[in-house]
Enzyme design. Structure first.
Site, PDB file in Angstrom:
ATOM      1  N   SER A 161     -33.307  20.172  18.913  1.00  0.00           N
ATOM      2  CA  SER A 161     -33.518  21.463  18.263  1.00  0.00           C
ATOM      3  C   SER A 161     -33.017  21.469  16.819  1.00  0.00           C
ATOM      4  O   SER A 161     -33.442  22.321  16.025  1.00  0.00           O
ATOM      5  CB  SER A 161     -32.827  22.572  19.061  1.00  0.00           C
ATOM      6  OG  SER A 161     -31.458  22.273  19.271  1.00  0.00           O
ATOM      7  N   ASP A 412     -24.031  30.971  18.250  1.00  0.00           N
ATOM      8  CA  ASP A 412     -24.681  29.692  17.984  1.00  0.00           C
ATOM      9  C   ASP A 412     -24.028  29.084  16.746  1.00  0.00           C
ATOM     10  O   ASP A 412     -24.244  29.551  15.622  1.00  0.00           O
ATOM     11  CB  ASP A 412     -26.182  29.883  17.745  1.00  0.00           C
ATOM     12  CG  ASP A 412     -26.918  28.568  17.450  1.00  0.00           C
ATOM     13  OD1 ASP A 412     -26.244  27.529  17.303  1.00  0.00           O
ATOM     14  OD2 ASP A 412     -28.155  28.593  17.336  1.00  0.00           O
ATOM     15  N   HIS A 415     -26.870  25.368  15.269  1.00  0.00           N
ATOM     16  CA  HIS A 415     -28.058  25.482  14.421  1.00  0.00           C
ATOM     17  C   HIS A 415     -27.718  26.236  13.141  1.00  0.00           C
ATOM     18  O   HIS A 415     -26.585  26.678  12.957  1.00  0.00           O
ATOM     19  CB  HIS A 415     -29.179  26.172  15.197  1.00  0.00           C
ATOM     20  CG  HIS A 415     -29.523  25.468  16.477  1.00  0.00           C
ATOM     21  ND1 HIS A 415     -29.090  25.912  17.718  1.00  0.00           N
ATOM     22  CD2 HIS A 415     -30.220  24.340  16.706  1.00  0.00           C
ATOM     23  CE1 HIS A 415     -29.515  25.079  18.660  1.00  0.00           C
ATOM     24  NE2 HIS A 415     -30.202  24.110  18.065  1.00  0.00           N
TER      25      HIS A 415
END
Length: 444
Positions: A161, A412, A415
Site C-alpha cells: 500500500s 494511520d 501511509h
C-alpha cells in the site's frame, strides 16, 4: 532610382570593388571557426515546457551540480572539469510557503484514507515544507517533463500500500497537466489491487500491481493467521506482465513485519512470530533480502537482451511514526518535521534500508553484464523518517473526533497524506529518470 547612368562618371576603385567580395569570403570562414571553437554560451538553456511542441526536451543537469563556476584553473583545452555529483537523499526539511501542486479537490485519484484535508485535519502546516539536499536544490515537480519522458511507455508500481500511496501522489501531480483515464481496475474489498491509467496525449500508462511480498505469497485468512511466503518464486500476479513494462517501481517491506511462515523449494526455512507452530523463528531481515534478490534476479533474467531494455527503481523502506503500539491505540501527533539533530536513522529502519541498498548494488553489477537494464535505489528512508507530521493519523477517517471518543480513535502512521511529504519521493523520481535520459543504455 539607380540606373546605368549612375555609374558613368565613377572611376574604378579597387577597395570599393573588392571589399564586398572579401566580406563574403570571410563569412564562411567565421562559421567554420564557430563550429569547431564555439563561444562559451551556457550549456543549460532554459526551456519553457508550456510552449514546447516537440517530444524532445532540453534539461538542466539533473542529478549533478557544478561544484563551482568554471575558472581559468578549472578549464583545459576549452573543457570544464567533471561536475560534482549531488546526493538528493541527504539534507533537511526547510520552510516553504509555495504549497503543493494539487489539493484535496483537484485530484480524483486520492484514496479516501489519505485525503487528510477533506477528512478535517485542521493543521495544514505539514504542507509548508520542502526537502533541501545538502549539495543542491531539488527542482519542483514538472508534470509535462515527466509525461514526455514516459511517452509511449508503461510504468508499473509493484508492491504494497505504500507503493500505491506513491503512485497516487504521482497521478495527482500529473493530473495538473493531463487527465489520467482509468482503463482497468480490479478491486478486492475497498482497495484497488490491479489498476491502470492511460494518458492519451502521450500514449503513456501507469499501473498498480498489488504484491506486498514481491515474491509468491499467500495472505493470511480467518483460518490461517500466518502469511505464507515462497522466497524462490517471484509473484506471477505482476511478473506475467513484465514484458509489457518499461519502468518498474518496487516498494515493499511492512508486510514482512507480520506473522509468516517462509518456504524455499520444498523446505520450510522458518517463520516470524508463529507461536504454536513447530518452526524456527528466523525474523524477517534475511527474508526481506531473499525476496528482493529473487525479484531483481527474475527481472534481469527475464528481460536481459530483450526489446529496448527495462528500468528498475527500488523505493527504500519508509519508517512509521507510531507513538505507542500500532495495534493498541498508537498515534502520530507531531505537527512539525524533525531536524537532523532530533532524529537519527537507526534500528530496524536503518537495517531495512541497508539491505535494499546492498541488493540494488549487487543487482546493478549483474545487470551491467547484459546491458539494456538500468537500476537505482530511490533512497527516501531518511527524509521520510524526519516527517512524523505527514501521516493521516486519526484523519484516515472523516471527522474522527465528532463523537468525542478520543482514546479509541484509530490512527494511520504508516501511509502519507495527499498532498504531503510523499510528493517529494516523486520529485526525486523525476530527477532520476531525467538523468537516465542523458545516459543512453549500454548494448549487450
Amino acid at each position: 532610382m539607380v540606373t546605368t547612368e549612375t555609374f558613368k562618371d565613377r572611376s574604378f576603385s579597387p577597395t570599393k570593388t573588392l571589399l564586398p567580395w572579401t566580406v563574403c569570403a570571410l563569412f564562411p570562414i567565421a562559421l567554420i571557426r564557430l563550429f569547431f571553437y564555439p563561444l562559451p554560451f551556457s550549456p543549460f538553456p532554459k526551456t519553457d515546457l508550456s510552449r514546447s511542441t516537440s517530444n524532445s526536451i532540453t534539461y538542466h543537469s539533473s542529478l549533478s551540480v557544478s561544484a563551482s563556476p568554471p575558472s581559468s584553473a578549472s578549464t583545459e583545452n576549452g573543457k570544464t572539469n567533471e561536475t560534482k555529483s549531488c546526493n538528493y537523499f541527504n539534507g533537511e526539511w526547510v520552510s516553504d510557503s509555495r504549497g503543493p501542486l494539487y489539493n484535496d479537490t483537484t485530484c480524483g485519484t486520492i484514496k479516501k484514507g489519505r485525503n487528510c484535508i477533506t477528512h478535517g485535519r485542521p493543521d495544514l502546516g505539514y504542507l509548508q515544507w520542502r526537502w533541501k539536499p545538502n549539495e543542491c536544490n531539488l527542482p519542483r515537480f514538472e508534470p509535462q517533463t515527466f509525461l514526455q519522458l514516459i511517452h509511449n511507455k508503461h510504468v508499473a508500481f509493484v508492491g504494497d500500500s505504500v507503493a500505491r500511496n506513491q503512485l497516487e501522489s504521482l497521478l495527482c501531480m500529473l493530473a495538473t497537466a493531463s487527465t489520467p483515464n482509468l482503463v482497468y481496475n480490479y478491486k478486492k474489498g475497498t482497495d484497488n489491487q490491479f489498476s491502470r491509467w492511460h494518458f492519451a496525449p502521450h500514449n503513456a500508462s501507469i499501473s498498480l500491481y498489488w504484491s506486498p511480498f514481491l515474491v509468491h505469497g499467500i495472505e493470511k485468512s480467518n483460518t490461517d493467521l500466518n502469511n505464507k511466503l515462497y522466497l524462490d518464486h517471484v509473484d506471477e500476479g505482476w511478473a506475467k506482465d513484465m514484458d509489457q513494462m518499461d519502468l518498474i517501481v518496487l516498494s515493499f517491506g511492512h508486510w514482512l513485519l507480520l506473522p509468516a511462515v517462509y518456504h524455499e523449494g520444498e523446505s520450510v526455512l522458518g517463520c516470524h512470530y508463529c507461536p504454536g507452530l513447530n518452526h524456527t523463528e528466523i525474523g524477517f531481515y534475511d527474508v526481506f533480502r531473499k525476496a528482493l534478490r529473487t525479484t531483481l534476479n527474475s527481472i534481469i533474467d527475464k528481460r536481459r537482451g530483450k526489446g529496448n531494455g527495462i528500468d528498475i527503481i527500488v523505493t527504500t523502506f519508509t519508517p512509521h511514526h507510531f507513538e505507542g503500539d500500532w495495534d493498541k491505540a498508537g498515534a502520530c501527533p507531531k505537527t512539525k518535521p524533525y531536524s537532523n539533530e532530533e532524529k537519527k536513522l537507526e534500528g530496524m529502519d536503518a537495517e531495512m534500508r541497508k539491505i535494499e541498498i546492498e541488493e540494488v548494488e549487487d543487482a546493478k553489477t549483474k545487470a551491467n553484464e547484459f546491458g539494456r537494464l538500468r537500476l537505482e535505489a530511490l533512497d527516501v528512508t531518511k527524509l521520510a523518517l524526519l516527517r512524523p507530521d505527514g501521516h493521516p493519523g486519526p484523519y484516515m477517517n472523516p471527522s474522527p473526533f465528532v463523537n468525542g471518543n478520543v482514546e479509541h480513535v484509530q490512527n494511520d502512521c504508516v501511509h502519507w497524506c495527499l498532498p504531503g511529504p510523499i510528493d517529494t519521493w516523486n520529485e526525486i523520481f523525476l530527477e532520476m529518470i531525467k538523468k537516465w535520459e542523458n545516459q543512453p543504455r549500454t548494448e549487450d
